[in-house]
Write a protein that holds these residues in place. Structure first.
Motif, PDB file in Angstrom:
ATOM      1  N   LEU A  37       0.727   4.893  22.816  1.00 58.89           N
ATOM      2  CA  LEU A  37       1.626   3.752  22.663  1.00 58.89           C
ATOM      3  C   LEU A  37       1.277   2.982  21.398  1.00 58.89           C
ATOM      4  O   LEU A  37       0.094   2.800  21.078  1.00 58.89           O
ATOM      5  CB  LEU A  37       1.517   2.840  23.888  1.00 58.89           C
ATOM      6  N   GLU A  38       2.280   2.551  20.680  1.00 53.62           N
ATOM      7  CA  GLU A  38       2.179   1.822  19.413  1.00 53.62           C
ATOM      8  C   GLU A  38       1.687   2.697  18.263  1.00 53.62           C
ATOM      9  O   GLU A  38       1.571   2.222  17.139  1.00 53.62           O
ATOM     10  CB  GLU A  38       1.254   0.582  19.529  1.00 53.62           C
ATOM     11  N   ARG A  39       1.419   3.955  18.516  1.00 52.14           N
ATOM     12  CA  ARG A  39       1.012   4.869  17.445  1.00 52.14           C
ATOM     13  C   ARG A  39       2.092   5.934  17.255  1.00 52.14           C
ATOM     14  O   ARG A  39       2.920   5.836  16.363  1.00 52.14           O
ATOM     15  CB  ARG A  39      -0.355   5.492  17.757  1.00 52.14           C
ATOM     16  N   GLU A  40       2.094   6.940  18.134  1.00 47.29           N
ATOM     17  CA  GLU A  40       3.170   7.936  18.051  1.00 47.29           C
ATOM     18  C   GLU A  40       4.420   7.458  18.795  1.00 47.29           C
ATOM     19  O   GLU A  40       5.541   7.785  18.400  1.00 47.29           O
ATOM     20  CB  GLU A  40       2.701   9.284  18.609  1.00 47.29           C
TER      21      GLU A  40
ATOM     22  N   VAL B 154      15.106   7.391  21.186  1.00 48.71           N
ATOM     23  CA  VAL B 154      13.740   7.113  20.731  1.00 48.71           C
ATOM     24  C   VAL B 154      12.802   7.064  21.948  1.00 48.71           C
ATOM     25  O   VAL B 154      13.141   6.487  22.981  1.00 48.71           O
ATOM     26  CB  VAL B 154      13.683   5.775  19.953  1.00 48.71           C
ATOM     27  N   MET B 155      11.642   7.666  21.809  1.00 48.30           N
ATOM     28  CA  MET B 155      10.660   7.736  22.900  1.00 48.30           C
ATOM     29  C   MET B 155      10.111   6.356  23.250  1.00 48.30           C
ATOM     30  O   MET B 155       9.636   5.625  22.371  1.00 48.30           O
ATOM     31  CB  MET B 155       9.519   8.655  22.464  1.00 48.30           C
TER      32      MET B 155
ATOM     33  N   LEU C  36      13.661   7.214  27.366  1.00 44.58           N
ATOM     34  CA  LEU C  36      14.104   7.025  25.988  1.00 44.58           C
ATOM     35  C   LEU C  36      14.971   5.779  25.857  1.00 44.58           C
ATOM     36  O   LEU C  36      15.482   5.256  26.845  1.00 44.58           O
ATOM     37  CB  LEU C  36      14.935   8.232  25.523  1.00 44.58           C
ATOM     38  N   THR C  37      15.168   5.344  24.625  1.00 46.01           N
ATOM     39  CA  THR C  37      16.199   4.339  24.351  1.00 46.01           C
ATOM     40  C   THR C  37      17.552   5.048  24.369  1.00 46.01           C
ATOM     41  O   THR C  37      17.620   6.283  24.307  1.00 46.01           O
ATOM     42  CB  THR C  37      16.002   3.701  22.962  1.00 46.01           C
ATOM     43  N   PRO C  38      18.655   4.294  24.409  1.00 41.63           N
ATOM     44  CA  PRO C  38      19.980   4.939  24.332  1.00 41.63           C
ATOM     45  C   PRO C  38      20.155   5.786  23.065  1.00 41.63           C
ATOM     46  O   PRO C  38      20.953   6.713  23.054  1.00 41.63           O
ATOM     47  CB  PRO C  38      20.941   3.749  24.354  1.00 41.63           C
TER      48      PRO C  38
ATOM     49  N   LYS D  26      10.160   4.560  16.844  1.00 44.00           N
ATOM     50  CA  LYS D  26      10.836   5.338  15.799  1.00 44.00           C
ATOM     51  C   LYS D  26      10.977   6.816  16.158  1.00 44.00           C
ATOM     52  O   LYS D  26      11.989   7.434  15.864  1.00 44.00           O
ATOM     53  CB  LYS D  26      10.058   5.225  14.478  1.00 44.00           C
ATOM     54  N   ASN D  27       9.944   7.397  16.780  1.00 45.33           N
ATOM     55  CA  ASN D  27       9.909   8.844  16.998  1.00 45.33           C
ATOM     56  C   ASN D  27      10.619   9.247  18.284  1.00 45.33           C
ATOM     57  O   ASN D  27      10.596   8.521  19.275  1.00 45.33           O
ATOM     58  CB  ASN D  27       8.454   9.325  17.051  1.00 45.33           C
ATOM     59  N   ASN D  28      11.220  10.437  18.258  1.00 47.18           N
ATOM     60  CA  ASN D  28      11.849  10.948  19.485  1.00 47.18           C
ATOM     61  C   ASN D  28      10.986  12.046  20.096  1.00 47.18           C
ATOM     62  O   ASN D  28      10.077  12.572  19.443  1.00 47.18           O
ATOM     63  CB  ASN D  28      13.282  11.434  19.197  1.00 47.18           C
ATOM     64  N   PRO D  29      11.214  12.407  21.363  1.00 45.50           N
ATOM     65  CA  PRO D  29      10.321  13.367  22.035  1.00 45.50           C
ATOM     66  C   PRO D  29      10.349  14.766  21.431  1.00 45.50           C
ATOM     67  O   PRO D  29       9.372  15.509  21.550  1.00 45.50           O
ATOM     68  CB  PRO D  29      10.835  13.381  23.477  1.00 45.50           C
ATOM     69  N   LEU D  30      11.445  15.142  20.774  1.00 48.46           N
ATOM     70  CA  LEU D  30      11.505  16.456  20.138  1.00 48.46           C
ATOM     71  C   LEU D  30      10.574  16.504  18.933  1.00 48.46           C
ATOM     72  O   LEU D  30       9.915  17.515  18.675  1.00 48.46           O
ATOM     73  CB  LEU D  30      12.940  16.777  19.714  1.00 48.46           C
ATOM     74  N   GLU D  31      10.473  15.404  18.205  1.00 43.78           N
ATOM     75  CA  GLU D  31       9.532  15.312  17.085  1.00 43.78           C
ATOM     76  C   GLU D  31       8.086  15.312  17.578  1.00 43.78           C
ATOM     77  O   GLU D  31       7.179  15.760  16.874  1.00 43.78           O
ATOM     78  CB  GLU D  31       9.791  14.037  16.278  1.00 43.78           C
TER      79      GLU D  31
END
Length: 278
Positions: free
Chosen positions: A155-158, A53-54, A48-50, A162-167
């Motif tokens: 990659l580049e889609r989901e 974000v995934m 993830l990012t800090p 922007k999206n996180n792994p919980l989403e």
């Protein structure tokens, strides 16, 4: 009873090795899984990012002398560059250059892709061709469709910054009890207050007359386009089948299983068997 032949997913992925006595500790501080105390020989985890974000979906193989890191979905060079940047001089960690690995996994339509344990062959393994030829392998189109049905992100889609792994329905790949890791604060905050804004869903179109000239990827609550309920992220078309993935705002998930797309008309949405949400 009818004997149904097992099906298998075969794909080549980028991989690199991490050796040294600090290898597990190093990877544990970067990814969402518990690398230090895992009793499994293979685990799936996220980078993830800090801000949570995934960035990548990763598989770790635990070998006696090293870890092998398989990039299931992600930018290999970005991952390797980042990992190299944060190795301190005092760390006993050595990373190899990337190489390709053949990954084989049994699959079925009613079980999550995370259920079956994969097996791996290096490209130079002589046994690989013999083993592969005995299997009922999914062809490329069937594999794409199966991945959609499993809501495996792309990659580049989901995985789009922007999206996180919980989403993305990957809650089971996050260890909420382990120590500090990249994105931990955000993951804990979302879990503790159940503040998911959206969830991934599979959508399917029933329309035969598609409005393919339109670029509107939004999904709406009805054909009047009164309210946007989410956005299409992936599209897969094979013969008469038109399916894909979408991120749906959580507050509209109970509004019904049908929404409207200006491109694809009336669409039905479903949760995948592979998705686990908070």
């Amino acid at each position: 009873m009818q004997n149904i032949e097992k099906k298998f997913w075969l794909e080549k992925f980028d991989c690199f090795s991490i050796t040294g006595k600090d290898a597990r500790k190093f990877v544990n501080g970067i990814t969402t899984g518990n690398i230090l105390n895992s009793e499994n020989e293979v685990i799936k985890t996220c980078w993830l990012t800090p801000k949570g974000v995934m960035r990548a979906l990763i598989e770790i193989i635990f070998l006696e002398s090293n870890l092998e890191v398989i990039i299931l979905v992600g930018n290999t060079h970005e991952i390797i560059d980042y990992f190299n940047q944060i190795i301190f001089p005092a760390d006993d960690v050595i990373m190899s250059k990337p190489f390709l690995i053949n990954r084989i996994q049994e699959i079925d339509e009613s079980t999550s892709w995370r259920t079956y344990r994969p097996i791996f062959f290096k490209t130079e393994d002589k046994e690989f061709e013999i083993y592969k030829n005995k299997l009922n392998l999914l062809n490329p189109n069937d594999l794409k469709l199966w991945k959609i049905n499993q809501a495996i992100p792309s990659l580049e889609r989901e995985i789009n910054g922007k999206n996180n792994p919980l989403e993305l329905g990957l809650k089971d790949l996050i260890d909420f009890n382990k120590g500090c890791y990249l994105g931990q604060e955000t993951m804990s905050k979302i879990k503790n207050v159940s503040s998911l804004k959206q969830e991934i869903r599979i959508w399917k179109s029933f329309e035969s007359n598609l409005n393919l000239d339109v670029e509107d990827k939004n999904l709406y609550i009805n054909s009047a386009k009164d309210i946007s309920v989410g956005k299409i992220t992936s599209i897969f078309k094979l013969d008469s089948q038109i399916k894909g993935l979408a991120m749906i705002k959580r507050k509209y998930l109970e509004e019904g299983s049908y929404f409207f797309s200006e491109i694809f008309g009336k669409v039905i949405i479903n949760k995948s068997i592979g998705s686990i949400f908070i």
